[in-house]
Design an enzyme around this catalytic site. Structure first.
Site, PDB file in Angstrom:
ATOM      1  N   ASP A   1      -7.403  -2.244  -4.508  1.00  0.00           N
ATOM      2  CA  ASP A   1      -7.134  -3.286  -6.195  1.00  0.00           C
ATOM      3  C   ASP A   1      -7.556  -4.182  -5.467  1.00  0.00           C
ATOM      4  OD1 ASP A   1      -4.667  -1.062  -5.224  1.00  0.00           O
ATOM      5  OD2 ASP A   1      -4.495  -1.930  -7.447  1.00  0.00           O
TER       6      ASP A   1
ATOM      7  N   CYS B   1      -2.328   7.200  -3.311  1.00  0.00           N
ATOM      8  CA  CYS B   1      -1.884   7.062  -4.480  1.00  0.00           C
ATOM      9  C   CYS B   1      -2.842   7.396  -5.737  1.00  0.00           C
ATOM     10  CB  CYS B   1      -2.117   5.284  -4.481  1.00  0.00           C
ATOM     11  SG  CYS B   1      -1.348   4.384  -6.439  1.00  0.00           S
TER      12      CYS B   1
HETATM   13  O1  LIG Z   1      -9.128   1.338  -9.969  1.00  0.00           O
HETATM   14  P1  LIG Z   1      -8.939   2.643  -9.272  1.00  0.00           P
HETATM   15  O2  LIG Z   1     -10.034   3.428  -8.348  1.00  0.00           O
HETATM   16  O3  LIG Z   1      -8.249   4.369 -10.179  1.00  0.00           O
HETATM   17  O4  LIG Z   1      -7.319   2.966  -8.444  1.00  0.00           O
HETATM   18  C1  LIG Z   1      -7.438   1.495  -7.525  1.00  0.00           C
HETATM   19  C2  LIG Z   1      -5.613   0.949  -6.710  1.00  0.00           C
HETATM   20  O5  LIG Z   1      -5.314   1.306  -8.346  1.00  0.00           O
HETATM   21  C3  LIG Z   1      -3.834   1.616  -7.953  1.00  0.00           C
HETATM   22  O6  LIG Z   1      -2.702   0.916  -8.453  1.00  0.00           O
HETATM   23  P2  LIG Z   1      -1.719   0.943  -8.983  1.00  0.00           P
HETATM   24  O7  LIG Z   1      -1.491   2.311  -9.342  1.00  0.00           O
HETATM   25  O8  LIG Z   1      -2.290   0.735 -10.601  1.00  0.00           O
HETATM   26  O9  LIG Z   1      -0.719  -0.305  -8.602  1.00  0.00           O
HETATM   27  C4  LIG Z   1      -3.823   2.162  -6.753  1.00  0.00           C
HETATM   28  O10 LIG Z   1      -3.666   1.409  -5.571  1.00  0.00           O
HETATM   29  C5  LIG Z   1      -4.951   2.431  -6.339  1.00  0.00           C
HETATM   30  O11 LIG Z   1      -5.356   3.076  -5.089  1.00  0.00           O
END
Ligand SMILES: O=P(O)(O)OC[C@H]1O[C@H](OP(=O)(O)O)[C@H](O)[C@@H]1O
Length: 323
Positions: free
Chosen positions: A195, A126
């Site tokens: 998350d 991700c």
């Molecule tokens: O806060 P940071 O470290 O940037 O991201 C944390 C997590 O948030 C994201 O979720 P999505 O893409 O919003 O569903 C991903 O799952 C990623 O690992």
């Protein structure tokens, strides 16, 4: 941008990433307060702000950074005696959250880079600002590193990740999600974001993280999770589960194809849960810790121990608020 526009952008993933969602939501709350007329009635102002907070909270259910950030900003606003005090507290708390969130990512990057030896091949999944922060800091320190980045169906957040890695001249191999096990033999360690983190140290992150952790465990490779302390979910102390977001079917299979397949249904959960035993370390701005110390973070850094939670919440919250 209005609060409703921010909420819509979070819901439709134009604003995404657990940390960014929290910062943007808090900043939307702060800006929304400025649009409310001054009436001199503190309780009216607080009611309006609670309503606005509710709209933001309803956007996405899993990233606990969102309710934690809103709680940090609103907690003292709720007990303010005057409207002016409520407004001032809201501004100060919102600015403080945004500042400390950015500082946290810098501290995590510095600590995380210490765990990336020169010559490492890292797998990430991700698009996590915290995880990428560690990788970029290792590169900045002159370490010779390589990255395997996954595609991350169905939203392909991996493309954001490879763009950042490429911009920083980090040799990167882009793989489909199902290639993780085949490629794990070429990897030294896994670094991902989070998350939400539960009291038993389980990590909720983008769907596919638990498979990567399982493959890493089989291949005896370390799994490092990077997470600011506001991603720990205090209400799991009382046994609550983290709600896993399920998004629309047509993110996976276009409607016109699905229409011709009446016996096929699509499931689109966008997060999964990696049990603590597959995680070697969680790096927070408060230090690097083993997952089973998650409760310490909740108590010492978020200020929620079991007693506080019981007094504050038991019997007062509905299921959906209670995460
Ligand atoms: O806060 P940071 O470290 O940037 O991201 C944390 C997590 O948030 C994201 O979720 P999505 O893409 O919003 O569903 C991903 O799952 C990623 O690992």
């Amino acid at each position: 941008m209005t609060l409703l526009q921010t909420a819509e952008q979070i819901q439709t993933m134009q604003i995404r990433g657990a940390g960014k969602i929290a910062r943007e939501a808090v900043s939307a709350l702060r800006d929304h307060a400025e649009t409310l007329p001054h009436t001199g009635d503190a309780s009216l102002f607080i009611r309006e702000m609670e309503h606005a907070a509710g709209i933001l909270l309803a956007t996405r259910p899993t990233a606990v950074s969102l309710p934690n950030a809103i709680q940090m900003v609103m907690r003292d606003v709720r007990t303010a005696r005057t409207e002016d005090a409520a407004r001032r507290i809201l501004r100060e708390k919102a600015d403080a959250f945004i500042w400390s969130s950015r500082t946290a990512i810098d501290r995590i990057a510095a600590m995380g880079a210490n765990h990336i030896p020169d010559g490492s091949v890292i797998m990430t999944h991700c698009n996590s600002k915290a995880a990428l922060g560690c990788i970029l800091e290792a590169k900045r320190q002159g370490k010779d590193i390589e990255v395997y980045a996954t595609e991350v169906r169905p939203w392909n957040q991996g493309r954001l990740t490879i763009k950042t890695l490429n911009d920083n001249e980090i040799p990167t191999t882009y793989i489909v999600d199902s290639a993780v096990r085949s490629m794990m033999k070429d990897v030294d360690l896994v670094i991902v974001g989070a998350d939400a983190i539960t009291v038993n140290g389980a990590v909720v992150n983008k769907i596919g993280t638990s498979q990567i952790a399982l493959c890493a465990s089989e291949a005896r490779k370390n799994v490092i999770v990077t997470a600011e302390t506001y991603k720990f979910a205090p209400r799991t102390i009382l046994g609550e589960l983290i709600q896993i977001e399920e998004r629309a079917q047509n993110e996976v299979l276009p409607d016109d194809i699905a229409a011709g397949l009446p016996y096929v249904r699509v499931k689109n959960p966008v997060f999964d849960v990696t049990p603590a035993e597959y995680i070697d370390m969680i790096i927070t701005e408060a230090g690097a810790l083993p997952p089973h110390l998650a409760y310490t973070i909740m108590r010492e850094y978020l200020g929620w121990g079991f007693d506080e939670l019981q007094n504050q919440f038991l019997g007062t919250l509905t299921g959906s608020e209670f995460r």
